[in-house]
Design a protein around this motif. Structure first.
Motif, PDB file in Angstrom:
ATOM      1  N   LEU A  36       0.844  -1.199   0.000  1.00 65.01           N
ATOM      2  CA  LEU A  36       0.000   0.000   0.000  1.00 65.01           C
ATOM      3  C   LEU A  36       0.877   1.246   0.000  1.00 65.01           C
ATOM      4  O   LEU A  36       0.500   2.284   0.549  1.00 65.01           O
ATOM      5  CB  LEU A  36      -0.920   0.000   1.226  1.00 65.01           C
ATOM      6  CG  LEU A  36      -1.839  -1.215   1.394  1.00 65.01           C
ATOM      7  CD1 LEU A  36      -2.705  -1.067   2.635  1.00 65.01           C
ATOM      8  CD2 LEU A  36      -2.708  -1.420   0.153  1.00 65.01           C
ATOM      9  N   SER A  37       2.021   1.151  -0.639  1.00 68.49           N
ATOM     10  CA  SER A  37       3.025   2.214  -0.570  1.00 68.49           C
ATOM     11  C   SER A  37       3.229   2.979  -1.870  1.00 68.49           C
ATOM     12  O   SER A  37       4.002   3.932  -1.897  1.00 68.49           O
ATOM     13  CB  SER A  37       4.377   1.615  -0.137  1.00 68.49           C
ATOM     14  OG  SER A  37       4.748   0.564  -1.003  1.00 68.49           O
ATOM     15  N   SER A  38       2.539   2.584  -2.957  1.00 71.99           N
ATOM     16  CA  SER A  38       2.827   3.208  -4.247  1.00 71.99           C
ATOM     17  C   SER A  38       1.599   3.708  -4.993  1.00 71.99           C
ATOM     18  O   SER A  38       1.695   4.039  -6.176  1.00 71.99           O
ATOM     19  CB  SER A  38       3.591   2.222  -5.150  1.00 71.99           C
ATOM     20  OG  SER A  38       4.866   1.943  -4.612  1.00 71.99           O
ATOM     21  N   ASN A  39       0.445   3.749  -4.335  1.00 77.69           N
ATOM     22  CA  ASN A  39      -0.790   4.236  -4.963  1.00 77.69           C
ATOM     23  C   ASN A  39      -1.111   3.499  -6.262  1.00 77.69           C
ATOM     24  O   ASN A  39      -1.596   4.102  -7.229  1.00 77.69           O
ATOM     25  CB  ASN A  39      -0.725   5.746  -5.209  1.00 77.69           C
ATOM     26  CG  ASN A  39      -0.713   6.540  -3.931  1.00 77.69           C
ATOM     27  OD1 ASN A  39      -0.990   6.017  -2.855  1.00 77.69           O
ATOM     28  ND2 ASN A  39      -0.382   7.819  -4.024  1.00 77.69           N
ATOM     29  N   GLU A  40      -0.840   2.215  -6.257  1.00 78.85           N
ATOM     30  CA  GLU A  40      -1.144   1.412  -7.440  1.00 78.85           C
ATOM     31  C   GLU A  40      -2.610   0.990  -7.447  1.00 78.85           C
ATOM     32  O   GLU A  40      -3.239   0.869  -6.398  1.00 78.85           O
ATOM     33  CB  GLU A  40      -0.251   0.166  -7.464  1.00 78.85           C
ATOM     34  CG  GLU A  40       1.218   0.498  -7.605  1.00 78.85           C
ATOM     35  CD  GLU A  40       2.126  -0.625  -7.131  1.00 78.85           C
ATOM     36  OE1 GLU A  40       3.255  -0.720  -7.654  1.00 78.85           O
ATOM     37  OE2 GLU A  40       1.717  -1.394  -6.237  1.00 78.85           O
ATOM     38  N   ASN A  41      -3.140   0.758  -8.635  1.00 82.53           N
ATOM     39  CA  ASN A  41      -4.468   0.172  -8.775  1.00 82.53           C
ATOM     40  C   ASN A  41      -4.347  -1.319  -8.441  1.00 82.53           C
ATOM     41  O   ASN A  41      -3.572  -2.026  -9.077  1.00 82.53           O
ATOM     42  CB  ASN A  41      -4.967   0.365 -10.214  1.00 82.53           C
ATOM     43  CG  ASN A  41      -6.424   0.004 -10.386  1.00 82.53           C
ATOM     44  OD1 ASN A  41      -6.901  -0.967  -9.808  1.00 82.53           O
ATOM     45  ND2 ASN A  41      -7.123   0.767 -11.207  1.00 82.53           N
ATOM     46  N   PRO A  42      -5.075  -1.816  -7.434  1.00 83.08           N
ATOM     47  CA  PRO A  42      -4.871  -3.210  -7.019  1.00 83.08           C
ATOM     48  C   PRO A  42      -5.486  -4.236  -7.963  1.00 83.08           C
ATOM     49  O   PRO A  42      -5.204  -5.437  -7.839  1.00 83.08           O
ATOM     50  CB  PRO A  42      -5.559  -3.269  -5.651  1.00 83.08           C
ATOM     51  CG  PRO A  42      -6.637  -2.241  -5.729  1.00 83.08           C
ATOM     52  CD  PRO A  42      -6.049  -1.125  -6.570  1.00 83.08           C
ATOM     53  N   THR A 222      -2.118  10.692 -16.293  1.00 78.97           N
ATOM     54  CA  THR A 222      -1.374   9.445 -16.420  1.00 78.97           C
ATOM     55  C   THR A 222      -2.299   8.250 -16.595  1.00 78.97           C
ATOM     56  O   THR A 222      -3.470   8.298 -16.186  1.00 78.97           O
ATOM     57  CB  THR A 222      -0.486   9.231 -15.177  1.00 78.97           C
ATOM     58  OG1 THR A 222       0.287   8.048 -15.343  1.00 78.97           O
ATOM     59  CG2 THR A 222      -1.327   9.089 -13.913  1.00 78.97           C
ATOM     60  N   PHE A 223      -1.767   7.191 -17.191  1.00 77.57           N
ATOM     61  CA  PHE A 223      -2.459   5.902 -17.260  1.00 77.57           C
ATOM     62  C   PHE A 223      -2.055   4.990 -16.105  1.00 77.57           C
ATOM     63  O   PHE A 223      -2.511   3.857 -16.024  1.00 77.57           O
ATOM     64  CB  PHE A 223      -2.135   5.205 -18.590  1.00 77.57           C
ATOM     65  CG  PHE A 223      -2.875   5.771 -19.768  1.00 77.57           C
ATOM     66  CD1 PHE A 223      -4.115   5.268 -20.143  1.00 77.57           C
ATOM     67  CD2 PHE A 223      -2.335   6.810 -20.512  1.00 77.57           C
ATOM     68  CE1 PHE A 223      -4.802   5.786 -21.230  1.00 77.57           C
ATOM     69  CE2 PHE A 223      -3.015   7.334 -21.603  1.00 77.57           C
ATOM     70  CZ  PHE A 223      -4.249   6.823 -21.965  1.00 77.57           C
ATOM     71  N   SER A 224      -1.210   5.474 -15.202  1.00 69.62           N
ATOM     72  CA  SER A 224      -0.659   4.608 -14.156  1.00 69.62           C
ATOM     73  C   SER A 224      -1.660   4.284 -13.054  1.00 69.62           C
ATOM     74  O   SER A 224      -1.615   3.199 -12.481  1.00 69.62           O
ATOM     75  CB  SER A 224       0.573   5.268 -13.525  1.00 69.62           C
ATOM     76  OG  SER A 224       1.611   5.384 -14.457  1.00 69.62           O
ATOM     77  N   LYS A 225      -2.544   5.219 -12.714  1.00 67.22           N
ATOM     78  CA  LYS A 225      -3.375   5.077 -11.527  1.00 67.22           C
ATOM     79  C   LYS A 225      -4.725   4.455 -11.854  1.00 67.22           C
ATOM     80  O   LYS A 225      -4.920   3.257 -11.699  1.00 67.22           O
ATOM     81  CB  LYS A 225      -3.535   6.440 -10.845  1.00 67.22           C
ATOM     82  CG  LYS A 225      -2.211   7.159 -10.592  1.00 67.22           C
ATOM     83  CD  LYS A 225      -1.245   6.349  -9.735  1.00 67.22           C
ATOM     84  CE  LYS A 225       0.041   7.114  -9.488  1.00 67.22           C
ATOM     85  NZ  LYS A 225       1.033   6.336  -8.734  1.00 67.22           N
ATOM     86  N   ALA A 226      -5.677   5.261 -12.292  1.00 70.21           N
ATOM     87  CA  ALA A 226      -7.017   4.741 -12.561  1.00 70.21           C
ATOM     88  C   ALA A 226      -7.007   3.652 -13.621  1.00 70.21           C
ATOM     89  O   ALA A 226      -7.746   2.658 -13.524  1.00 70.21           O
ATOM     90  CB  ALA A 226      -7.934   5.884 -12.987  1.00 70.21           C
TER      91      ALA A 226
END
Length: 361
Positions: A36-42, A222-226
């Motif tokens: 839970l340290s990188s704000n990634e989409n799980p 960015t395309f990284s999160k949502a």
């Protein structure tokens, strides 16, 4: 034999702070651990997007399309802007580096809130520019009047992170418009909307609409999160045509791989399904925030896919307690910890930790 002295890098390079990434969890016997340290989409990739990426990987022996024509066209259609108003890069952070490289001479000033995105001072130092950090308010919000007051004749760029990473609050459209109207038109205003898809508030910002009103506004997304493509590194900027051209001029040739390019196009096409996942994460965020506040914590408004614990000198202890619970958070020494919204089980552990860790000590 004495070796000759090694070449020396520019003086500003020695001043570049190190980026500290979110660390992965350490495997534990009998306990599932969560990052839970990188704000990634799980969520894992959507099947259709994964299939497109796998097919694209079969052409890894070929160079990618340096012009990224397919993605430029898809973004132009999606947001109703001209292709000439777009610039692509390996994540929105790369666009920030490119913008500072394109617009800042050595010693020029870059104004931004602090604490905010950790890469800002790194990018500013790499451009040999000067950081002007304006403290966020006690609620973790941008202090817009103080940021306006910090603009001088040396200011070339102002950066606004909304929602603010790592504290969480977002700026309203009204506040943004009022702020930008008072910024000198030769100063670039970057509105970093890496988490815009997670915002649920009245008068939510729409920086692309502001770009149409103000020629000095640059929007980075960015395309990284949502969209869940953090591992592929694709970001885009929307800006006035000459500004977008400058960003493209300093971009790395062939920076976006063919696989990343095709996956981003497929993700835009699957946006409805992807945004259903975003809604699920927003619902989990609301549950987590409610559970933490029930434990007595005074959390800042959470508009990204993360929450912020203002812990001060107790930050390391909180991070250690989280590790013991099998969850890895992102501590900022002496300030606080950012905790991403993850899988429901991981979120349950965050709530339980908030109840065990006394907020009033």
């Amino acid at each position: 034999m004495t070796a000759t002295p090694a070449p020396r890098a520019r003086a500003n390079v020695a001043a570049i702070p190190a980026y500290v990434p979110g660390k992965p969890p350490v495997p534990r016997d009998g306990l599932t651990t969560f990052k839970l340290s990188s704000n990634e989409n799980p969520y894992p990739p959507l099947p259709g997007v994964l299939e497109v990426a796998q097919a694209a990987a079969e052409q890894m022996n070929r160079y990618p399309d340096m012009g990224n024509a397919g993605l430029y066209d898809a973004l132009a259609r999606r947001f109703g802007v001209g292709v000439e108003n777009l610039s692509l890069a390996t994540g929105s952070v790369a666009l920030i580096y490119q913008l500072l490289q394109a617009f800042c001479d050595p010693g020029d000033e870059v104004v931004y809130a602090w604490r905010s995105f950790e890469a800002y001072p790194i990018a500013v130092a790499a451009a040999a520019a000067t950081s002007v950090q304006v403290p966020v308010t006690g609620a973790g919000e941008h202090d817009l009047p103080a940021m306006l007051a910090a603009i001088t004749d040396r200011t070339k760029v102002v950066m606004l992170c909304t929602p603010n990473n790592p504290t969480g609050p977002a700026l309203t459209q009204s506040a943004l418009a009022e702020f930008i109207a008072q910024v000198p038109p030769h100063v670039v205003v970057v509105v970093d909307e890496a988490y815009v898809e997670f915002v649920r508030m009245e008068d939510a910002s729409d920086a692309i609409a502001l770009h149409r009103r103000f020629a000095n506004v640059v929007v980075t997304r960015t395309f990284s999160k949502a969209y869940g493509l953090a591992g592929f590194r694709v970001g885009y900027a929307v800006a006035e045509a000459s500004v977008a051209e400058a960003l493209r001029a300093v971009s790395l040739p062939f920076g976006i791989s063919h696989v990343a390019h095709q996956a981003a196009i497929a993700s835009l096409a699957a946006e409805d399904a992807l945004l259903e996942r975003v809604e699920a994460l927003v619902a989990e965020r609301a549950r987590v925030v409610a559970g933490i506040r029930e434990a007595g914590w005074d959390l800042p408004e959470a508009q990204g896919n993360f929450v912020w614990f203002a812990l001060g000198e107790r930050t390391a202890d909180f991070a250690a307690a989280a590790d013991e619970a099998g969850i890895v958070v992102r501590p900022f020494a002496g300030e606080g910890a950012r905790v991403s919204i993850g899988e429901p089980e991981a979120n349950d552990r965050v709530i339980a930790l908030a109840h065990r860790f006394d907020p009033f000590v």
